[in-house]
Structures are given as C-alpha cells and as structure tokens.
Design a protein around this motif. Structure first.
Motif, PDB file in Angstrom:
ATOM      1  N   ASN A 153      37.957  21.030  45.103  1.00  0.00           N
ATOM      2  CA  ASN A 153      38.790  22.135  45.581  1.00  0.00           C
ATOM      3  C   ASN A 153      39.157  23.115  44.469  1.00  0.00           C
ATOM      4  N   ALA A 154      38.758  22.800  43.247  1.00  0.00           N
ATOM      5  CA  ALA A 154      39.111  23.661  42.121  1.00  0.00           C
ATOM      6  C   ALA A 154      38.242  24.908  42.093  1.00  0.00           C
ATOM      7  N   LYS A 155      38.877  26.041  41.816  1.00  0.00           N
ATOM      8  CA  LYS A 155      38.164  27.307  41.661  1.00  0.00           C
ATOM      9  C   LYS A 155      38.231  27.696  40.192  1.00  0.00           C
ATOM     10  N   LEU A 160      24.130  38.983  27.992  1.00  0.00           N
ATOM     11  CA  LEU A 160      23.444  37.714  28.226  1.00  0.00           C
ATOM     12  C   LEU A 160      24.437  36.614  28.587  1.00  0.00           C
ATOM     13  N   LEU A 161      25.556  36.561  27.887  1.00  0.00           N
ATOM     14  CA  LEU A 161      26.559  35.543  28.187  1.00  0.00           C
ATOM     15  C   LEU A 161      27.145  35.755  29.582  1.00  0.00           C
ATOM     16  N   ILE A 162      27.494  36.981  29.908  1.00  0.00           N
ATOM     17  CA  ILE A 162      28.073  37.268  31.228  1.00  0.00           C
ATOM     18  C   ILE A 162      27.089  36.911  32.335  1.00  0.00           C
ATOM     19  N   GLN A 163      25.812  37.282  32.130  1.00  0.00           N
ATOM     20  CA  GLN A 163      24.790  36.973  33.122  1.00  0.00           C
ATOM     21  C   GLN A 163      24.603  35.462  33.258  1.00  0.00           C
ATOM     22  N   THR A 164      24.681  34.746  32.138  1.00  0.00           N
ATOM     23  CA  THR A 164      24.563  33.284  32.164  1.00  0.00           C
ATOM     24  C   THR A 164      25.709  32.669  32.955  1.00  0.00           C
ATOM     25  N   LEU A 165      26.915  33.143  32.729  1.00  0.00           N
ATOM     26  CA  LEU A 165      28.075  32.627  33.460  1.00  0.00           C
ATOM     27  C   LEU A 165      27.930  32.904  34.959  1.00  0.00           C
ATOM     28  N   ALA A 218      34.279  31.253  40.420  1.00  0.00           N
ATOM     29  CA  ALA A 218      35.115  32.094  41.279  1.00  0.00           C
ATOM     30  C   ALA A 218      35.396  33.432  40.608  1.00  0.00           C
ATOM     31  N   GLY A 219      35.443  33.428  39.273  1.00  0.00           N
ATOM     32  CA  GLY A 219      35.711  34.673  38.573  1.00  0.00           C
ATOM     33  C   GLY A 219      35.277  34.624  37.120  1.00  0.00           C
ATOM     34  N   LYS A 277      45.704  40.313  38.285  1.00  0.00           N
ATOM     35  CA  LYS A 277      46.225  40.138  39.644  1.00  0.00           C
ATOM     36  C   LYS A 277      45.119  40.298  40.682  1.00  0.00           C
ATOM     37  N   GLN A 278      44.257  41.282  40.478  1.00  0.00           N
ATOM     38  CA  GLN A 278      43.162  41.496  41.420  1.00  0.00           C
ATOM     39  C   GLN A 278      42.221  40.305  41.437  1.00  0.00           C
ATOM     40  N   CYS A 279      41.967  39.756  40.266  1.00  0.00           N
ATOM     41  CA  CYS A 279      41.113  38.574  40.169  1.00  0.00           C
ATOM     42  C   CYS A 279      41.699  37.421  40.975  1.00  0.00           C
ATOM     43  N   ILE A 280      42.990  37.165  40.791  1.00  0.00           N
ATOM     44  CA  ILE A 280      43.639  36.052  41.487  1.00  0.00           C
ATOM     45  C   ILE A 280      43.656  36.283  42.991  1.00  0.00           C
ATOM     46  N   GLU A 281      43.893  37.524  43.408  1.00  0.00           N
ATOM     47  CA  GLU A 281      43.881  37.844  44.836  1.00  0.00           C
ATOM     48  C   GLU A 281      42.497  37.617  45.443  1.00  0.00           C
ATOM     49  N   ASP A 282      41.462  38.060  44.740  1.00  0.00           N
ATOM     50  CA  ASP A 282      40.098  37.897  45.252  1.00  0.00           C
ATOM     51  C   ASP A 282      39.712  36.422  45.317  1.00  0.00           C
ATOM     52  N   VAL A 283      40.063  35.678  44.289  1.00  0.00           N
ATOM     53  CA  VAL A 283      39.740  34.247  44.261  1.00  0.00           C
ATOM     54  C   VAL A 283      40.446  33.527  45.404  1.00  0.00           C
ATOM     55  N   ALA A 284      41.718  33.868  45.632  1.00  0.00           N
ATOM     56  CA  ALA A 284      42.478  33.240  46.725  1.00  0.00           C
ATOM     57  C   ALA A 284      41.863  33.565  48.083  1.00  0.00           C
ATOM     58  N   ALA A 285      41.230  34.743  48.190  1.00  0.00           N
ATOM     59  CA  ALA A 285      40.615  35.159  49.448  1.00  0.00           C
ATOM     60  C   ALA A 285      39.182  34.648  49.599  1.00  0.00           C
ATOM     61  N   GLY A 286      38.740  33.864  48.627  1.00  0.00           N
ATOM     62  CA  GLY A 286      37.397  33.312  48.698  1.00  0.00           C
ATOM     63  C   GLY A 286      36.305  34.243  48.205  1.00  0.00           C
ATOM     64  N   LYS A 287      36.700  35.316  47.520  1.00  0.00           N
ATOM     65  CA  LYS A 287      35.725  36.268  46.982  1.00  0.00           C
ATOM     66  C   LYS A 287      35.449  35.935  45.514  1.00  0.00           C
ATOM     67  N   SER A 288      34.283  36.328  45.046  1.00  0.00           N
ATOM     68  CA  SER A 288      33.987  36.181  43.619  1.00  0.00           C
ATOM     69  C   SER A 288      34.433  37.452  42.896  1.00  0.00           C
ATOM     70  N   PHE A 289      34.861  37.293  41.648  1.00  0.00           N
ATOM     71  CA  PHE A 289      35.400  38.427  40.900  1.00  0.00           C
ATOM     72  C   PHE A 289      34.733  38.501  39.531  1.00  0.00           C
ATOM     73  N   VAL A 290      34.282  39.676  39.177  1.00  0.00           N
ATOM     74  CA  VAL A 290      33.784  39.948  37.832  1.00  0.00           C
ATOM     75  C   VAL A 290      34.604  41.088  37.267  1.00  0.00           C
ATOM     76  N   ASP A 291      35.183  40.877  36.105  1.00  0.00           N
ATOM     77  CA  ASP A 291      35.979  41.911  35.456  1.00  0.00           C
ATOM     78  C   ASP A 291      35.201  43.235  35.445  1.00  0.00           C
ATOM     79  N   PRO A 292      35.825  44.342  35.859  1.00  0.00           N
ATOM     80  CA  PRO A 292      35.131  45.642  35.878  1.00  0.00           C
ATOM     81  C   PRO A 292      34.494  46.001  34.533  1.00  0.00           C
ATOM     82  N   LEU A 293      35.130  45.582  33.445  1.00  0.00           N
ATOM     83  CA  LEU A 293      34.562  45.845  32.123  1.00  0.00           C
ATOM     84  C   LEU A 293      33.215  45.146  31.976  1.00  0.00           C
TER      85      LEU A 293
END
Length: 219
Positions: free
Chosen positions: A91-93, A104-109, A115-116, A128-144
C-alpha cells in the motif's frame, strides 16, 4: 479503533502516514517539519538509515503511506530498496527525492513507475501538488524534471537497479569476489553483469563506465 505505539509515540491507525528516508539528517528533519507545518500528513517519521526505515515499515506493513525516498544513500541507492519495500507494504506509495538534474537519472527513476519524482529544490506549491496527485492515484514528475526530459535528445542507457547497485560497488574499489558476496551472486555472474553494462554504454573499461555513470548522476 486500535492505536499503534512506536518508539513512545501513539499513532492513530487511520492516520495519513509519511516516511522520509534520507541520510542527510538536516534535510530530512527540515523536510519533516515542512510536512507537519502545512499539515500535509497526520504523522511523519524521519529515518536517517535503512535499518531504522525498515523497522518502522515492518511495524506499519498494512498502512497506506507515502514514502519520500532519497535516491542517493550511503547504503546503496533508493532504487535498490524498491523490491523489499513492495514486499513489506504493497500500500506504500513512493516519491523519489533527488537534487540531481541528470536526464538519465530521471528517466531511470521513471522506468520504475514511482508515485512521484520530486526535486529537493522544489517549491512548497510543487510539493503540495505532488502530494495531491499521489493521493488521487496520479503519477507526478516535478515540472523542473519534466522540462529537462522534454529537452532530452539521444539514446538512453537502460541500467537496472541491480546493475546500478553493482556499479556502485565497483566505484568503491571492491573486488569481484567481495561484490559477489555482498550481492549474493556468483563471481561469474558479476563478470557477466560488468560486460553487459559496458556493452550497453559502449565503454571499453569499467573505469570509463564508472566515470560515465558519475557524470550522468547515477552514482
């Protein structure tokens, strides 16, 4: 509804748990305070070493939780812990934390479907956006990071978590026999992995491969 007791702290079993695994104590503690300040979770546990982390995870192995997992750890890297985390708590995200900017590292991850993936230099709004997306079952990648990926060109190296773990042992100057013992492999398998990695990266030596991995943020 029963409560749990962990290290003298009573935790409601319907809490929104978060665990931070980061061996940089100052960052981990500051990040924990940030999560608590904005009441993003009911309970936050900070771990600075892998053993403490797995002790807590085993104690709450049926709880839904978000794990903020640093990629760079003294005892390997965050990727090498994924299979054990999933075995203990399905159940862990997992949200990877990293200060690296390597495409390369980001693509590997991303290939491991966390979840994010969050930059350690992100804003509170991004967190906050990351946590909201993860809670909603969405995957999140930092915009940067997403911007870096969007600008990325060229073929990518497809190293596995196991290969990266082995490569770190090589970078530490360990012998084939020592690596085999630590990773529960035969020396022949270690040699085969080394050859496969060099072939993937088109490197003629392990020294060249280690240098490339460090330049690309994998080590």
């Amino acid at each position: 509804m029963a409560d749990f007791l962990f290290e003298g702290t009573v935790v409601m079993n319907n809490s929104k748990h978060a665990i931070i695994l980061d061996d940089h104590g100052l960052f981990a503690d500051a990040f924990s305070l940030l999560l608590e300040r904005y009441t993003l979770f009911d309970f936050v546990k900070t771990c600075n070493d892998v053993a403490d982390f797995f002790t807590f995870l085993n104690a709450f192995n049926r709880e839904s939780m978000v794990i903020f997992l640093d990629y760079y750890l003294r005892e390997g890297n965050g990727l090498s812990l994924l299979s054990e985390i999933n075995r203990i708590n399905k159940n862990a995200k997992i949200v990877f934390l990293t200060s690296a900017m390597s495409p390369l590292l980001i693509q590997t991850l991303k290939r491991y479907n966390p979840a994010g993936i969050l930059s350690k230099s992100c804003s509170v709004g991004t967190l906050k956006q990351c946590i909201e997306d993860v809670a909603a079952g969405k995957s999140f990648v930092d915009p940067l990071f997403q911007e870096i990926l969007d600008q990325q060109e060229g073929q990518q190296l497809n190293f596995t978590a196991r290969e990266i773990e082995l490569l770190k042992h090589v970078a530490n100057g360990e012998t084939i026999a020592a690596i085999a013992e630590k990773m529960f492999l035969s020396p022949h398998t270690v040699i085969a992995h080394r050859r496969n990695m060099m072939a993937k990266a088109a490197c003629q030596s392990m020294t060249h491969l280690v240098t490339l991995a460090k330049d690309q943020g994998l080590l």
